[in-house]
Design a protein around this motif. Structure first.
Motif, PDB file in Angstrom:
ATOM      1  N   LYS A  17       0.736  -1.076   0.069  1.00  0.00           N
ATOM      2  CA  LYS A  17       0.066   0.028  -0.082  1.00  0.00           C
ATOM      3  C   LYS A  17       0.784   1.324   0.024  1.00  0.00           C
ATOM      4  CE  LYS A  17      -4.176  -1.830   1.924  1.00  0.00           C
ATOM      5  NZ  LYS A  17      -5.300  -1.766   2.810  1.00  0.00           N
ATOM      6  N   ARG A  30     -17.675  13.090  -2.384  1.00  0.00           N
ATOM      7  CA  ARG A  30     -17.724  11.977  -1.681  1.00  0.00           C
ATOM      8  C   ARG A  30     -17.502  10.604  -2.188  1.00  0.00           C
ATOM      9  NH1 ARG A  30     -23.529  11.206  -0.303  1.00  0.00           N
ATOM     10  NH2 ARG A  30     -23.186   8.881  -0.866  1.00  0.00           N
ATOM     11  N   ASP A  33     -13.801  10.263  -2.273  1.00  0.00           N
ATOM     12  CA  ASP A  33     -13.212  10.100  -0.932  1.00  0.00           C
ATOM     13  C   ASP A  33     -13.615   8.667  -0.301  1.00  0.00           C
ATOM     14  OD1 ASP A  33     -12.182  12.599  -0.697  1.00  0.00           O
ATOM     15  OD2 ASP A  33     -14.253  13.660   0.077  1.00  0.00           O
ATOM     16  N   GLU A  34     -14.944   8.199  -0.528  1.00  0.00           N
ATOM     17  CA  GLU A  34     -15.170   6.532  -0.211  1.00  0.00           C
ATOM     18  C   GLU A  34     -14.118   5.534  -0.790  1.00  0.00           C
ATOM     19  OE1 GLU A  34     -19.318   6.227  -0.944  1.00  0.00           O
ATOM     20  OE2 GLU A  34     -19.729   7.571   0.403  1.00  0.00           O
ATOM     21  N   HIS A  36     -11.038   6.317  -1.742  1.00  0.00           N
ATOM     22  CA  HIS A  36      -9.602   6.392  -1.165  1.00  0.00           C
ATOM     23  C   HIS A  36      -9.841   5.999   0.035  1.00  0.00           C
ATOM     24  CE1 HIS A  36      -6.779   8.865   0.959  1.00  0.00           C
ATOM     25  NE2 HIS A  36      -5.931   8.724  -0.092  1.00  0.00           N
ATOM     26  N   ASP A  37     -10.714   6.065   1.100  1.00  0.00           N
ATOM     27  CA  ASP A  37     -10.673   5.698   2.257  1.00  0.00           C
ATOM     28  C   ASP A  37     -10.731   4.046   2.322  1.00  0.00           C
ATOM     29  OD1 ASP A  37     -10.773   8.041   3.242  1.00  0.00           O
ATOM     30  OD2 ASP A  37     -12.844   8.205   3.784  1.00  0.00           O
ATOM     31  N   ALA A  38     -11.467   3.468   1.433  1.00  0.00           N
ATOM     32  CA  ALA A  38     -11.455   1.974   1.290  1.00  0.00           C
ATOM     33  C   ALA A  38     -10.100   1.105   0.938  1.00  0.00           C
ATOM     34  CB  ALA A  38     -12.665   1.455   0.268  1.00  0.00           C
ATOM     35  N   GLY A  40      -6.775   2.762   0.747  1.00  0.00           N
ATOM     36  CA  GLY A  40      -5.825   3.334   1.588  1.00  0.00           C
ATOM     37  C   GLY A  40      -4.640   3.590   0.797  1.00  0.00           C
ATOM     38  N   GLN A  42      -2.337   6.525  -1.884  1.00  0.00           N
ATOM     39  CA  GLN A  42      -2.370   7.545  -1.946  1.00  0.00           C
ATOM     40  C   GLN A  42      -2.804   7.937  -3.409  1.00  0.00           C
ATOM     41  OE1 GLN A  42       1.978   9.232  -2.084  1.00  0.00           O
ATOM     42  NE2 GLN A  42       2.448   6.753  -2.100  1.00  0.00           N
ATOM     43  N   TYR A  43      -2.961   9.244  -3.788  1.00  0.00           N
ATOM     44  CA  TYR A  43      -3.532   9.682  -5.107  1.00  0.00           C
ATOM     45  C   TYR A  43      -2.275   9.757  -5.824  1.00  0.00           C
ATOM     46  CZ  TYR A  43      -7.978  11.086  -3.051  1.00  0.00           C
ATOM     47  OH  TYR A  43      -9.170  11.280  -2.324  1.00  0.00           O
TER      48      TYR A  43
END
Length: 135
Positions: A17, A30, A33-34, A36-38, A40, A42-43
């Motif tokens: 990761k 949103r 963001d969801e 990205h949070d799932a 983990g 980086q962009y």
């Protein structure tokens, strides 16, 4: 992430990761963001280098092929100080320099300007000058 976890279980290859990046298109707010949070990760930012080759969302220009030209030039500069027979230089061109070019050609076609530069570099290395002694 479920699909990636299933892939890990089957292949025994694990995702790092810290080295992975998330590339998306058409997502904002949103929803992005969801995701990205799932995952983990980086962009990631375009253009990106993958296995030494520049990848971009747009068509690559001749200037983007400079790493290939530079790589071939580095090989030739390393060999320039050594004494090779004519056939030795031919073998180096066929095995190493054309191998580097073929690696890029597997991914996308090279523009004519790029192939001309590679041919010129190989010709100069083969003959030891810009002018070939035979046609």
């Amino acid at each position: 992430m479920g699909v990636l976890e299933e892939f890990e279980a089957i292949s025994r290859l694990h995702i790092n990761k810290h080295k992975s990046e998330l590339f998306t298109t058409g997502l904002q707010g949103r929803e992005l963001d969801e995701i990205h949070d799932a995952v983990g990760f980086q962009y990631g930012v375009w253009p990106v280098k993958y296995l030494g080759v520049l990848l971009d969302t747009k068509t690559l220009q001749v200037v983007h092929y400079n790493p290939l030209i530079d790589k071939i030039g580095e090989h030739i500069n390393k060999w320039a100080s050594k004494t090779f027979s004519h056939i030795g230089r031919v073998v180096l061109i066929q095995s190493v320099l054309q191998g580097v070019s073929c690696y890029w050609l597997q991914i996308f076609p090279l523009p004519e300007a790029c192939t001309s530069k590679i041919t010129r570099l190989c010709r100069e290395f083969l003959w030891g000058s810009k002018i070939a002694p035979i046609a």
